[in-house]
Structure formats: structure tokens, C-alpha cells
Design a protein around this motif. Sequence first.
Motif, PDB file in Angstrom:
ATOM      1  N   MET A   1       0.851  -1.194   0.000  1.00 30.93           N
ATOM      2  CA  MET A   1       0.000   0.000   0.000  1.00 30.93           C
ATOM      3  C   MET A   1       0.882   1.237   0.000  1.00 30.93           C
ATOM      4  N   ALA A   2       0.493   2.262  -0.736  1.00 29.27           N
ATOM      5  CA  ALA A   2       1.302   3.476  -0.821  1.00 29.27           C
ATOM      6  C   ALA A   2       0.466   4.670  -0.427  1.00 29.27           C
ATOM      7  N   HIS A   3       1.144   5.728   0.020  1.00 31.35           N
ATOM      8  CA  HIS A   3       0.444   6.923   0.477  1.00 31.35           C
ATOM      9  C   HIS A   3       1.084   8.151  -0.144  1.00 31.35           C
ATOM     10  N   LEU A   4       0.273   9.069  -0.614  1.00 29.34           N
ATOM     11  CA  LEU A   4       0.762  10.312  -1.200  1.00 29.34           C
ATOM     12  C   LEU A   4       1.138  11.267  -0.087  1.00 29.34           C
ATOM     13  N   ILE A   5       2.425  11.631  -0.003  1.00 26.87           N
ATOM     14  CA  ILE A   5       2.853  12.506   1.085  1.00 26.87           C
ATOM     15  C   ILE A   5       2.888  13.968   0.673  1.00 26.87           C
ATOM     16  N   CYS A   6       2.880  14.244  -0.614  1.00 24.67           N
ATOM     17  CA  CYS A   6       2.873  15.640  -1.048  1.00 24.67           C
ATOM     18  C   CYS A   6       2.401  15.701  -2.476  1.00 24.67           C
ATOM     19  N   SER A  21      13.284  16.912 -10.577  1.00 24.12           N
ATOM     20  CA  SER A  21      13.309  15.551 -11.087  1.00 24.12           C
ATOM     21  C   SER A  21      12.142  14.772 -10.514  1.00 24.12           C
ATOM     22  N   ALA A  22      11.612  13.868 -11.331  1.00 25.64           N
ATOM     23  CA  ALA A  22      10.457  13.094 -10.900  1.00 25.64           C
ATOM     24  C   ALA A  22      10.750  12.399  -9.587  1.00 25.64           C
ATOM     25  N   GLY A  23       9.817  12.551  -8.649  1.00 23.53           N
ATOM     26  CA  GLY A  23       9.951  11.837  -7.391  1.00 23.53           C
ATOM     27  C   GLY A  23      10.533  12.647  -6.264  1.00 23.53           C
ATOM     28  N   LYS A  24      11.062  13.849  -6.521  1.00 24.16           N
ATOM     29  CA  LYS A  24      11.679  14.613  -5.445  1.00 24.16           C
ATOM     30  C   LYS A  24      10.647  15.332  -4.596  1.00 24.16           C
ATOM     31  N   ILE A  25       9.563  15.813  -5.227  1.00 27.30           N
ATOM     32  CA  ILE A  25       8.568  16.575  -4.480  1.00 27.30           C
ATOM     33  C   ILE A  25       7.276  15.782  -4.324  1.00 27.30           C
ATOM     34  N   SER A  26       6.759  15.250  -5.425  1.00 25.15           N
ATOM     35  CA  SER A  26       5.493  14.529  -5.372  1.00 25.15           C
ATOM     36  C   SER A  26       5.746  13.073  -5.709  1.00 25.15           C
ATOM     37  N   ARG A  27       5.471  12.173  -4.779  1.00 26.93           N
ATOM     38  CA  ARG A  27       5.729  10.773  -5.045  1.00 26.93           C
ATOM     39  C   ARG A  27       4.930   9.899  -4.080  1.00 26.93           C
ATOM     40  N   MET A  28       4.707   8.679  -4.482  1.00 27.89           N
ATOM     41  CA  MET A  28       4.043   7.708  -3.633  1.00 27.89           C
ATOM     42  C   MET A  28       5.117   6.902  -2.920  1.00 27.89           C
ATOM     43  N   LEU A  38       3.202   7.694   6.213  1.00 30.48           N
ATOM     44  CA  LEU A  38       4.319   8.464   6.745  1.00 30.48           C
ATOM     45  C   LEU A  38       3.872   9.887   7.026  1.00 30.48           C
ATOM     46  N   GLN A  39       4.496  10.513   8.008  1.00 33.13           N
ATOM     47  CA  GLN A  39       4.140  11.882   8.357  1.00 33.13           C
ATOM     48  C   GLN A  39       4.592  12.854   7.272  1.00 33.13           C
ATOM     49  N   PHE A  40       3.746  13.829   7.017  1.00 35.37           N
ATOM     50  CA  PHE A  40       4.085  14.900   6.077  1.00 35.37           C
ATOM     51  C   PHE A  40       4.830  15.999   6.822  1.00 35.37           C
ATOM     52  N   ASN A  41       5.957  16.435   6.265  1.00 36.48           N
ATOM     53  CA  ASN A  41       6.760  17.483   6.888  1.00 36.48           C
ATOM     54  C   ASN A  41       6.647  18.761   6.062  1.00 36.48           C
ATOM     55  N   PRO A  42       5.852  19.737   6.503  1.00 30.88           N
ATOM     56  CA  PRO A  42       5.677  20.964   5.718  1.00 30.88           C
ATOM     57  C   PRO A  42       6.930  21.822   5.665  1.00 30.88           C
ATOM     58  N   LEU A  43       7.924  21.504   6.504  1.00 30.27           N
ATOM     59  CA  LEU A  43       9.173  22.260   6.500  1.00 30.27           C
ATOM     60  C   LEU A  43      10.332  21.423   5.956  1.00 30.27           C
ATOM     61  N   GLY A  44      10.011  20.378   5.186  1.00 34.32           N
ATOM     62  CA  GLY A  44      11.063  19.572   4.578  1.00 34.32           C
ATOM     63  C   GLY A  44      11.892  20.389   3.602  1.00 34.32           C
ATOM     64  N   ILE A  45      13.157  20.008   3.459  1.00 38.02           N
ATOM     65  CA  ILE A  45      14.077  20.762   2.599  1.00 38.02           C
ATOM     66  C   ILE A  45      13.569  20.834   1.162  1.00 38.02           C
ATOM     67  N   ASP A  46      13.019  19.724   0.644  1.00 33.61           N
ATOM     68  CA  ASP A  46      12.528  19.728  -0.735  1.00 33.61           C
ATOM     69  C   ASP A  46      11.417  20.754  -0.931  1.00 33.61           C
ATOM     70  N   LEU A  47      10.478  20.785   0.023  1.00 32.39           N
ATOM     71  CA  LEU A  47       9.362  21.725  -0.104  1.00 32.39           C
ATOM     72  C   LEU A  47       9.817  23.167   0.056  1.00 32.39           C
ATOM     73  N   LEU A  48      10.695  23.415   1.013  1.00 34.32           N
ATOM     74  CA  LEU A  48      11.211  24.769   1.192  1.00 34.32           C
ATOM     75  C   LEU A  48      11.963  25.228  -0.053  1.00 34.32           C
TER      76      LEU A  48
END
Length: 310
Positions: A1-6, A21-28, A38-48
Motif C-alpha cells: 500500500m502506498a500513500h501520497l505525502i505531497c 526531477s520526478a519523485g523529489k517533491i510529489s511521489r508515492m 508516513l508523516q508529512f513534513n511541511p518544512l522539509g528541505i525539498d518543499l522549502l
Amino acid sequence: MAHLICDAQAPKPGSTLRAESAGKISRMIPSPDGATPLQFNPLGIDLLSRNLREEMNRRPRTPLDKVQTFPGAGLYALYYKGDLDIYHGLKGSDVPIYVGKASAGDSNYGDPPNLTEPKLFSRIKDHRRSINEAGNIDASHFDVRYLTLDDIWIVLGERALLRSNSPVLWNTMMTGFGGNPPGQGRRNARSVWDSIHPGRKRAAGLLCNRSYSSAEMSNLISAAISISLMPADELRDKELKEFRNHPAKMIWQEAKGAGNEPKSLLVFREDVFLEENNRFGVDLSTVEWELAEIPEPTTTEIAALDAPEG
């Protein structure tokens, strides 16, 4: 099972924003037990990084020769729009030719910086003056975007811009534009930037570049621009890796010895050494040099360090 984290926003049709690159920001991403998300981190380096890059790209492009004084520190990016054949691929694109920054500064007492000082504008102004010193370009050939930021975000934002547009030409292969003037003592080489854009006083009388002839520079610049225009995917990563590891054959170097006085030169490619220095009107009559066997080739990435950025 997979979950969309962003869920990254899809670019609008005709948008000039470049995707990571595919998979760095939006990925299952599969959760460890196959069930717990998995927990979503709104302050993750990729998102910032993405937020900083996209905010920069939303800022309007302003003609470099029209920028007026403004307060604050932050990031800026230059975009070429002139007619030099060597930069033909960049004209009309939204890929920067240079990314720069200016911090507000630190206090040993922990005092907050003076945000009214025009730190970023001053850096843009200095680089505008440097461009205008060159003989074949001027500030009217460029647009600039800038984004004022707190110091804590500047390095992260710069890294995001450089990574998403890699290789940014004047930050990588064509170093020397933002570097400090060469010091005294050792024999200083002309940077790639000053070889392509002669005219700055700081480069007057400098010997030719240590690693590249003018023809070799042109070929590398063309290759770098082609890579920077590619979509951000595995193919571009592969091409970029090959570019960074491209062999660079030394033309000359200063002989080793004690003291700070200029040493004699070891010349490895005599025909290129003579031709390139003649092109810049360098008087070799007082320069002591001898032919030597060509050392092991270095790489494009290492050769660029010959003109460190300031």
C-alpha cells in the motif's frame, strides 16, 4: 500500500517554471508496515527549496540597466537576451545565466541586521558595472529577477535555483564573473569569463586561461547551455555528470618554488599558449617559460576552480 505525502502542483500550460526531477517533491512512498502513512513534513528541505524557487520565478524580469535602489538582502538571477551567437540557446528562455546572492550580515553581539541597507541592490549594481566593462556585452542585454529574503533562506534558495537550472553557465563552466580581483604574487590566469568577454580592467595583462583555448571554451559553453535547457530528468542528470567530468588539458602552469614572487612557467601546449596570449595582446617577452610534458587531464569541474567565485 502506498500513500501520497505531497501533491505537487502541475505546471500550467506554457509555464516557464521548471519541475524538479520526478519523485523529489510529489511521489508515492510505501509506508514501513504497508498500512501506516508516513508523516508529512511541511518544512522539509525539498518543499522549502521548491517554494523559494517558485517564488523567485514568479517575480517579474526587470531590464538590468533599469533596476533602481531597493533595501534588503536576498537572491538574484540574470537572464541573457542579447545577440551573441555563443549564447544563442539562452535567448528567449527562462534559464538564468547567473545566480547571485547578498546577505544582510552578522553581528558578533547577535544584533539583528539592518534591513534598510541595499545589500542585494549593491551586489546587482557591482555586477552590472562589471558587465558594462566588457567589450562585447552590456547591461541592456540582460534581465534580472530578485527576491529579498532573511539570511536564513538565502543559501537554500541559491542552491535550489542552481540545482533546478544546472549547469548555470556563469556559476559553473564560465567562472570568473563574480570572483574577486586576482591577488599579487603568483601568475594569474585569465578566467573563462574574461576570455569570452575581454575588457575588464582587472583582467588586463593576465595570461591566457590555463585549461582551455577559445575554441574549446565555445564547445563547452554550447554543451552546457544544451544541458541546462533539458527537462529535469535522469537523462539530464547523466549528461550533466559527463559534462562535469569532461577532461580538460592544461595549457600552462606556474612552476613550484618558495616565496611569493612570480615563478617561471611550464608550458604544455605551446601552440595554444602562444595563440591565446597573442589574441589578448599579452607581452611574453619578459615571461620565462619552458616546454614540459602535459600532465594528467583534470576535469571541467576542477578547471572551473581556477577562478573562484566571490
